[in-house]
Design a protein around this motif. Structure first.
Motif, PDB file in Angstrom:
ATOM      1  N   THR A 200      -8.901  -5.129  -2.166  1.00 16.65           N
ATOM      2  CA  THR A 200      -9.212  -3.701  -2.269  1.00 16.65           C
ATOM      3  C   THR A 200      -8.339  -2.954  -1.271  1.00 16.65           C
ATOM      4  O   THR A 200      -8.346  -3.285  -0.075  1.00 16.65           O
ATOM      5  CB  THR A 200     -10.700  -3.439  -1.961  1.00 16.65           C
ATOM      6  N   LEU A 201      -7.557  -1.973  -1.765  1.00 11.56           N
ATOM      7  CA  LEU A 201      -6.605  -1.258  -0.922  1.00 11.56           C
ATOM      8  C   LEU A 201      -7.029   0.193  -0.732  1.00 11.56           C
ATOM      9  O   LEU A 201      -7.636   0.808  -1.615  1.00 11.56           O
ATOM     10  CB  LEU A 201      -5.206  -1.303  -1.538  1.00 11.56           C
ATOM     11  N   SER A 202      -6.679   0.747   0.427  1.00  8.32           N
ATOM     12  CA  SER A 202      -6.962   2.147   0.712  1.00  8.32           C
ATOM     13  C   SER A 202      -6.058   3.036  -0.131  1.00  8.32           C
ATOM     14  O   SER A 202      -4.909   2.687  -0.425  1.00  8.32           O
ATOM     15  CB  SER A 202      -6.733   2.447   2.196  1.00  8.32           C
ATOM     16  N   SER A 203      -6.579   4.175  -0.519  1.00 15.98           N
ATOM     17  CA  SER A 203      -5.780   5.162  -1.244  1.00 15.98           C
ATOM     18  C   SER A 203      -5.541   6.360  -0.341  1.00 15.98           C
ATOM     19  O   SER A 203      -6.186   6.526   0.697  1.00 15.98           O
ATOM     20  CB  SER A 203      -6.500   5.592  -2.523  1.00 15.98           C
ATOM     21  N   ASP A 204      -4.563   7.217  -0.744  1.00 13.99           N
ATOM     22  CA  ASP A 204      -4.252   8.438   0.017  1.00 13.99           C
ATOM     23  C   ASP A 204      -3.882   8.134   1.461  1.00 13.99           C
ATOM     24  O   ASP A 204      -4.293   8.831   2.386  1.00 13.99           O
ATOM     25  CB  ASP A 204      -5.436   9.412  -0.012  1.00 13.99           C
ATOM     26  N   VAL A 205      -3.085   7.080   1.662  1.00 13.85           N
ATOM     27  CA  VAL A 205      -2.615   6.753   3.011  1.00 13.85           C
ATOM     28  C   VAL A 205      -1.416   7.644   3.339  1.00 13.85           C
ATOM     29  O   VAL A 205      -0.483   7.768   2.540  1.00 13.85           O
ATOM     30  CB  VAL A 205      -2.214   5.271   3.114  1.00 13.85           C
ATOM     31  N   VAL A 206      -1.432   8.269   4.491  1.00 17.04           N
ATOM     32  CA  VAL A 206      -0.396   9.212   4.902  1.00 17.04           C
ATOM     33  C   VAL A 206       0.263   8.716   6.185  1.00 17.04           C
ATOM     34  O   VAL A 206      -0.416   8.290   7.120  1.00 17.04           O
ATOM     35  CB  VAL A 206      -0.991  10.614   5.119  1.00 17.04           C
ATOM     36  N   ALA A 207       1.591   8.757   6.206  1.00 19.52           N
ATOM     37  CA  ALA A 207       2.322   8.370   7.413  1.00 19.52           C
ATOM     38  C   ALA A 207       1.996   9.360   8.543  1.00 19.52           C
ATOM     39  O   ALA A 207       1.638  10.514   8.273  1.00 19.52           O
ATOM     40  CB  ALA A 207       3.813   8.343   7.126  1.00 19.52           C
ATOM     41  N   PRO A 208       2.063   8.958   9.810  1.00 24.94           N
ATOM     42  CA  PRO A 208       2.568   7.656  10.258  1.00 24.94           C
ATOM     43  C   PRO A 208       1.521   6.542  10.148  1.00 24.94           C
ATOM     44  O   PRO A 208       0.330   6.800  10.232  1.00 24.94           O
ATOM     45  CB  PRO A 208       2.914   7.913  11.721  1.00 24.94           C
TER      46      PRO A 208
ATOM     47  N   SER B 203       0.693   2.609  11.779  1.00 27.36           N
ATOM     48  CA  SER B 203       1.031   1.663  12.849  1.00 27.36           C
ATOM     49  C   SER B 203       0.698   0.246  12.418  1.00 27.36           C
ATOM     50  O   SER B 203      -0.243   0.024  11.650  1.00 27.36           O
ATOM     51  CB  SER B 203       0.253   1.997  14.122  1.00 27.36           C
ATOM     52  N   ALA B 204       1.472  -0.704  12.893  1.00 29.82           N
ATOM     53  CA  ALA B 204       1.177  -2.113  12.618  1.00 29.82           C
ATOM     54  C   ALA B 204      -0.222  -2.436  13.125  1.00 29.82           C
ATOM     55  O   ALA B 204      -0.563  -2.118  14.261  1.00 29.82           O
ATOM     56  CB  ALA B 204       2.209  -3.012  13.295  1.00 29.82           C
ATOM     57  N   GLY B 205      -1.023  -3.047  12.253  1.00 33.59           N
ATOM     58  CA  GLY B 205      -2.393  -3.379  12.627  1.00 33.59           C
ATOM     59  C   GLY B 205      -3.422  -2.414  12.088  1.00 33.59           C
ATOM     60  O   GLY B 205      -4.626  -2.690  12.167  1.00 33.59           O
ATOM     61  N   ASP B 206      -2.977  -1.285  11.542  1.00 33.78           N
ATOM     62  CA  ASP B 206      -3.918  -0.348  10.929  1.00 33.78           C
ATOM     63  C   ASP B 206      -4.595  -1.004   9.728  1.00 33.78           C
ATOM     64  O   ASP B 206      -3.930  -1.630   8.899  1.00 33.78           O
ATOM     65  CB  ASP B 206      -3.206   0.926  10.465  1.00 33.78           C
ATOM     66  N   ILE B 207      -5.909  -0.843   9.621  1.00 31.79           N
ATOM     67  CA  ILE B 207      -6.654  -1.434   8.507  1.00 31.79           C
ATOM     68  C   ILE B 207      -6.455  -0.589   7.255  1.00 31.79           C
ATOM     69  O   ILE B 207      -6.785   0.600   7.225  1.00 31.79           O
ATOM     70  CB  ILE B 207      -8.157  -1.527   8.846  1.00 31.79           C
ATOM     71  N   LEU B 208      -5.921  -1.221   6.213  1.00 29.32           N
ATOM     72  CA  LEU B 208      -5.614  -0.504   4.978  1.00 29.32           C
ATOM     73  C   LEU B 208      -6.249  -1.153   3.755  1.00 29.32           C
ATOM     74  O   LEU B 208      -5.878  -0.825   2.620  1.00 29.32           O
ATOM     75  CB  LEU B 208      -4.090  -0.431   4.784  1.00 29.32           C
ATOM     76  N   GLY B 209      -7.188  -2.067   3.956  1.00 32.40           N
ATOM     77  CA  GLY B 209      -7.848  -2.700   2.819  1.00 32.40           C
ATOM     78  C   GLY B 209      -8.651  -3.902   3.256  1.00 32.40           C
ATOM     79  O   GLY B 209      -8.790  -4.189   4.452  1.00 32.40           O
ATOM     80  N   THR B 210      -9.191  -4.619   2.275  1.00 35.07           N
ATOM     81  CA  THR B 210      -9.958  -5.839   2.528  1.00 35.07           C
ATOM     82  C   THR B 210      -9.559  -6.928   1.545  1.00 35.07           C
ATOM     83  O   THR B 210      -9.112  -6.645   0.421  1.00 35.07           O
ATOM     84  CB  THR B 210     -11.472  -5.594   2.409  1.00 35.07           C
ATOM     85  N   LEU B 211      -9.742  -8.151   1.986  1.00 30.75           N
ATOM     86  CA  LEU B 211      -9.529  -9.333   1.143  1.00 30.75           C
ATOM     87  C   LEU B 211     -10.837 -10.101   1.093  1.00 30.75           C
ATOM     88  O   LEU B 211     -11.314 -10.597   2.112  1.00 30.75           O
ATOM     89  CB  LEU B 211      -8.412 -10.211   1.731  1.00 30.75           C
ATOM     90  N   GLU B 212     -11.438 -10.175  -0.082  1.00 31.10           N
ATOM     91  CA  GLU B 212     -12.678 -10.922  -0.259  1.00 31.10           C
ATOM     92  C   GLU B 212     -12.366 -12.260  -0.917  1.00 31.10           C
ATOM     93  O   GLU B 212     -11.721 -12.311  -1.964  1.00 31.10           O
ATOM     94  CB  GLU B 212     -13.666 -10.142  -1.125  1.00 31.10           C
ATOM     95  N   LEU B 213     -12.810 -13.340  -0.283  1.00 31.19           N
ATOM     96  CA  LEU B 213     -12.602 -14.687  -0.816  1.00 31.19           C
ATOM     97  C   LEU B 213     -13.880 -15.145  -1.505  1.00 31.19           C
ATOM     98  O   LEU B 213     -14.954 -15.145  -0.900  1.00 31.19           O
ATOM     99  CB  LEU B 213     -12.236 -15.651   0.312  1.00 31.19           C
ATOM    100  N   GLN B 214     -13.761 -15.540  -2.765  1.00 33.22           N
ATOM    101  CA  GLN B 214     -14.920 -15.934  -3.557  1.00 33.22           C
ATOM    102  C   GLN B 214     -14.723 -17.326  -4.128  1.00 33.22           C
ATOM    103  O   GLN B 214     -13.615 -17.712  -4.508  1.00 33.22           O
ATOM    104  CB  GLN B 214     -15.155 -14.947  -4.710  1.00 33.22           C
TER     105      GLN B 214
ATOM    106  N   VAL C  54       0.855  -1.184   0.000  1.00 36.38           N
ATOM    107  CA  VAL C  54       0.000   0.000   0.000  1.00 36.38           C
ATOM    108  C   VAL C  54       0.892   1.234   0.000  1.00 36.38           C
ATOM    109  O   VAL C  54       1.772   1.372   0.862  1.00 36.38           O
ATOM    110  CB  VAL C  54      -0.932   0.018   1.227  1.00 36.38           C
ATOM    111  N   ALA C  55       0.690   2.111  -0.984  1.00 34.92           N
ATOM    112  CA  ALA C  55       1.480   3.343  -1.071  1.00 34.92           C
ATOM    113  C   ALA C  55       1.186   4.247   0.120  1.00 34.92           C
ATOM    114  O   ALA C  55       0.031   4.410   0.522  1.00 34.92           O
ATOM    115  CB  ALA C  55       1.174   4.063  -2.370  1.00 34.92           C
ATOM    116  N   VAL C  56       2.259   4.822   0.685  1.00 28.72           N
ATOM    117  CA  VAL C  56       2.134   5.695   1.848  1.00 28.72           C
ATOM    118  C   VAL C  56       2.887   6.992   1.572  1.00 28.72           C
ATOM    119  O   VAL C  56       4.063   6.965   1.197  1.00 28.72           O
ATOM    120  CB  VAL C  56       2.686   5.029   3.124  1.00 28.72           C
ATOM    121  N   GLU C  57       2.242   8.104   1.760  1.00 31.65           N
ATOM    122  CA  GLU C  57       2.887   9.403   1.585  1.00 31.65           C
ATOM    123  C   GLU C  57       3.661   9.783   2.838  1.00 31.65           C
ATOM    124  O   GLU C  57       3.259   9.473   3.951  1.00 31.65           O
ATOM    125  CB  GLU C  57       1.849  10.477   1.281  1.00 31.65           C
TER     126      GLU C  57
END
Length: 457
Positions: free
Chosen positions: A350-358, A360-371, A313-316
């Protein structure tokens, strides 16, 4: 052992009902299922692993008595021992509608004092219709009010395709349920104390009364009995309730335990006779076949591990790097058919966009859908695997880079150019004015004085 088993199952069902999501994907066995509707759920995970016409409204017959037992047990769940010491009897209102119907009974008589405990065993093992009405009458004050309690409970449990008109299950208009709803009702009943212990007992001795000596009643699910079951005997089956009517066919709710796996199975409207008119218990055949298929083919399988790297995930403004790795927030496992490769499960990330530092480990940055097969197995959060601090210099540089080429930059450049042009013009004009003024001054000072023409005398 029965008491311990009952407690364990109650805990399992309560956990499943409150915490587990049911998978939307089911598997299809490679044999004929005779029942019109069926619903198989894993007690270990809550996964529905087989379903056939599970939401079709059908006549439940004596499966109705599961709800009757649940309503009674609700009244005593805070003092379950009182079932053994509370005695009630039935008036003629409890028996009148049963005459000449061929209803199954435990031969309880009008006015005979019987404990609630014995009524429950008669209800669930012998499928005694008079026991159902005696319970209904004494709990609610009338048969009609008890039916209202049953329907209120069904609505509370979310059984949208269920409606009761009596407590015993004989055929009445507007009396129906589904395999799915009956599984929900059974799970609720099993969360109540003593239900599973009673419903899974093969035989029980009712205490003596003023009308009867001690007598032993046998469970109508012959699959539990080596003696009575014959070819239908299946050693891994327990309880719960049979139901048979011309309008309902053969119905059955049962449990099965084998090799650490446990299941609940509901089937409705199995044929009562074969093509030659011979009596056949197709409900027992279905339960044995479906359970054997499940035990032989379904395994609790880890589909996704919580440490598996899924994406970047890209982080600014990240300090030292401009991305973080995301992993599933948790390991996801479910019952899976060993004949189907887990590689056939499709992952949609599906990944979050416009993620800005800082970050932290465990921050939710997307979802994984199993089909699988167009159906969703699960949606799992994707979280950052590591921390990523904020870099002030990176932020400043990024801001500068983002400014150049932006609308604001072009506006600033335009305004600067206009200002510079105006400034230049003003300077030029000012210089011209100054030059002209200076030139006039020079001309004035350069003009000679005239000599006087008057002569001196």
């Amino acid at each position: 052992m029965k008491k311990k088993l009952s407690i364990i199952i109650c805990v399992v069902f309560t956990f499943v009902m409150l915490t587990c999501s049911v998978s939307a994907v089911t598997f299809t066995p490679d044999f004929e299922v005779y029942s019109e509707a069926a619903y198989l759920v894993s007690l270990d995970t809550g996964d529905v692993v087989y379903s056939k016409n599970a939401d079709e409204q059908l006549v439940p017959a004596s499966l109705t008595k599961i709800m009757t037992a649940a309503i009674l047990l609700e009244q005593f769940q805070d003092d379950i021992s009182a079932l053994s010491t509370t005695y009630v009897c039935g008036t003629s209102a409890c028996f009148d509608e049963l005459y000449l119907t061929g209803a199954s009974t435990a031969d309880i008589q009008i006015g005979e004092m019987v404990s609630y405990k014995d009524l429950l065993y008669a209800l669930m093992l012998r499928s005694a219709c008079e026991a159902a009405n005696i319970i209904a009458y004494n709990v609610a004050g009338s048969l009609e009010d008890f039916v209202e309690m049953m329907n209120d409970k069904a609505e509370e449990l979310g059984c949208e395709n269920t409606h009761f008109t009596n407590a015993h299950g004989l055929f009445y208009e507007n009396h129906y349920t589904t395999a799915h709803d009956m599984a929900i009702i059974t799970q609720y009943a099993m969360s109540l104390p003593m239900f599973t212990e009673i419903a899974c007992t093969e035989s029980y001795t009712m205490e003596a009364t003023s009308y009867h000596q001690e007598r032993t009643i046998i469970h109508t699910n012959y699959m539990m009995s080596k003696t009575n079951g014959g070819d239908y005997y299946y050693e891994y089956v327990k309880g719960i309730k049979t139901g048979t009517l011309d309008e309902a066919g053969r119905c059955l709710v049962s449990l099965a335990y084998k090799d650490g796996y446990s299941y609940l199975l509901v089937t409705l409207n199995a044929p009562m006779y074969d093509d030659n008119g011979n009596t056949v218990y197709y409900n027992f055949i279905d339960h044995k076949n479906i359970y054997e298929w499940a035990f032989n083919n379904l395994v609790y399988t880890e589909i996704v591990t919580g440490t598996e790297e899924k994406a970047e995930v890209a982080v600014e403004y990240g300090d030292g790097q401009d991305y973080v790795i995301v992993v599933p927030a948790e390991t996801f496992s479910m019952m899976w058919n060993t004949n189907i490769s887990t590689s056939s499960i499709h992952e949609v990330i599906t990944l979050s966009s416009d993620v800005v530092a800082p970050v932290s480990a465990g921050d939710i940055l997307g979802t994984l859908e199993l089909q699988y097969g167009g159906e969703t197995l699960a949606v799992i959060d994707l979280v950052s695997e590591t921390n990523l601090a904020r870099s002030e210099s990176a932020e400043t540089l990024a801001i500068m880079q983002s400014f150049i080429g932006s609308d604001q930059f072009y506006k600033a450049a335009m305004y600067s150019a206009i200002f510079f042009l105006v400034y230049t013009v003003l300077i030029i004009v000012l210089k011209i004015i100054v030059h002209r003024v200076n030139k006039k001054r020079v001309k004035v000072y350069a003009t000679p004085k005239r000599q006087s023409s008057r002569k001196k005398w």
